[in-house]
Write a protein that holds these residues in place. Structure first.
Motif, short mmCIF file in Angstrom:
data_model
loop_
_atom_site.label_atom_id
_atom_site.label_comp_id
_atom_site.label_asym_id
_atom_site.label_seq_id
_atom_site.Cartn_x
_atom_site.Cartn_y
_atom_site.Cartn_z
N LYS A 173 -48.27 31.89 66.27
CA LYS A 173 -48.57 30.98 67.37
C LYS A 173 -47.50 31.08 68.45
O LYS A 173 -46.30 31.13 68.16
CB LYS A 173 -48.69 29.54 66.86
CG LYS A 173 -49.84 29.35 65.87
CD LYS A 173 -49.99 27.90 65.47
CE LYS A 173 -51.09 27.74 64.42
NZ LYS A 173 -52.40 28.20 64.90
N TYR A 174 -47.96 31.09 69.70
CA TYR A 174 -47.08 31.30 70.84
C TYR A 174 -47.44 30.36 71.98
O TYR A 174 -48.52 29.76 71.99
CB TYR A 174 -47.19 32.75 71.34
CG TYR A 174 -46.92 33.74 70.24
CD1 TYR A 174 -45.64 34.22 70.03
CD2 TYR A 174 -47.94 34.18 69.41
CE1 TYR A 174 -45.37 35.10 69.00
CE2 TYR A 174 -47.69 35.06 68.38
CZ TYR A 174 -46.40 35.52 68.17
OH TYR A 174 -46.14 36.39 67.16
N ARG A 175 -46.53 30.25 72.91
CA ARG A 175 -46.81 29.52 74.15
C ARG A 175 -46.35 30.39 75.31
O ARG A 175 -45.20 30.82 75.37
CB ARG A 175 -46.10 28.17 74.19
CG ARG A 175 -46.32 27.40 75.49
CD ARG A 175 -45.81 25.97 75.36
NE ARG A 175 -46.62 25.24 74.38
CZ ARG A 175 -46.12 24.32 73.56
NH1 ARG A 175 -44.84 24.03 73.57
NH2 ARG A 175 -46.93 23.69 72.70
N ILE A 176 -47.27 30.68 76.21
CA ILE A 176 -46.95 31.46 77.40
C ILE A 176 -47.09 30.56 78.62
O ILE A 176 -48.08 29.83 78.75
CB ILE A 176 -47.84 32.72 77.50
CG1 ILE A 176 -47.34 33.62 78.62
CG2 ILE A 176 -49.31 32.37 77.66
CD1 ILE A 176 -47.92 35.02 78.56
N THR A 177 -46.09 30.57 79.46
CA THR A 177 -46.05 29.70 80.63
C THR A 177 -46.03 30.55 81.89
O THR A 177 -45.41 31.62 81.93
CB THR A 177 -44.80 28.80 80.59
OG1 THR A 177 -44.87 27.98 79.42
CG2 THR A 177 -44.72 27.90 81.81
N GLY A 178 -46.72 30.08 82.91
CA GLY A 178 -46.75 30.83 84.16
C GLY A 178 -47.32 29.99 85.28
O GLY A 178 -47.40 28.75 85.19
N ASP A 179 -47.71 30.67 86.35
CA ASP A 179 -48.24 30.01 87.53
C ASP A 179 -49.75 30.22 87.62
O ASP A 179 -50.22 31.35 87.66
CB ASP A 179 -47.59 30.58 88.80
CG ASP A 179 -46.10 30.27 88.86
OD1 ASP A 179 -45.72 29.16 88.44
OD2 ASP A 179 -45.32 31.14 89.30
N LEU A 180 -50.49 29.11 87.64
CA LEU A 180 -51.95 29.15 87.80
C LEU A 180 -52.26 28.77 89.25
O LEU A 180 -51.84 27.72 89.73
CB LEU A 180 -52.62 28.16 86.86
CG LEU A 180 -54.15 28.03 87.00
CD1 LEU A 180 -54.85 29.33 86.58
CD2 LEU A 180 -54.68 26.85 86.20
#
Length: 202
Positions: A122-129
């Protein structure tokens, strides 16, 4: 199998994390396969039921770095006009000015900035939407479904995940009041991702 950042309680000055050969083998650039991927959403309608939809046209890429997992990245472009909820009139309303204004803003985009392992696969990827002319941060919880070589010799990786947004934060504010109280469309929207990506050839 860690694909992104693996956390350690040891000092970063002295901690040495072993290199997983299976992880290293996944290093490379990947192209999302739209024929075997799905990007969709679920939203509460009239306070009592859910409406589900997908975006049929999308493209994107992944960069997986086994030796430096924190450098892994994701980029996705979604064509708004391809929205499909199964009802033509509703799809037309979503494409119009009350919602996405697809003629003026044809793409919804996501560009990752960081990624981390939450435990196991399990991972969490963060970015700009970016939706319309609004860009805000978004974190997507993902599960790595594994890797395999398909019958055509393509090396594939698979992920599935979801995120929740308040559509009003991206300027999608249209609504209608119900006679019995409440509103026609919930502000909360669940985004769903089921991604298959093919490793680019040398």
């Amino acid at each position: 199998m860690g694909l992104f950042n693996r956390k350690s309680n040891e000092s970063t000055a002295t901690a040495i994390l072993p290199v997983d050969p299976a992880l290293t083998a996944l290093t490379g650039d990947y192209t999302i396969d739209p024929a075997h991927s799905s990007i969709g959403f679920t939203v509460r309608h009239a306070m009592v039921t859910n409406v589900r939809g997908t975006f049929a046209e999308h493209e994107g890429s992944l960069k997986l770095d086994g030796s430096d997992p924190g450098a892994s990245t994701a980029s996705i472009d979604v064509r708004i006009a391809s929205v499909d909820t199964g009802i033509g009139d509703r799809d037309g309303h979503l494409r119009g000015g009350d919602f996405f204004d697809a003629e003026q803003f044809p793409l919804m985009t996501f560009r990752s900035t960081t990624a981390e392992q939450l435990g196991g696969d399990k991972y969490r990827i963060t970015g700009d939407l970016t939706i319309k002319d609004v860009t805000k941060p978004l974190s997507i919880d993902l599960e790595f479904n594994g890797s395999a070589t398909d019958v055509y010799g393509n090396e594939r990786v698979g992920f599935e995940g979801s995120a929740e947004i308040l559509r009003s934060a991206w300027g999608l504010t249209w609504n209608a009041a119900l006679e019995t109280g409440g509103v026609m469309v919930s502000d909360k929207v669940k985004l769903n991702f089921d991604i298959s990506a093919i490793k680019n050839g040398g």
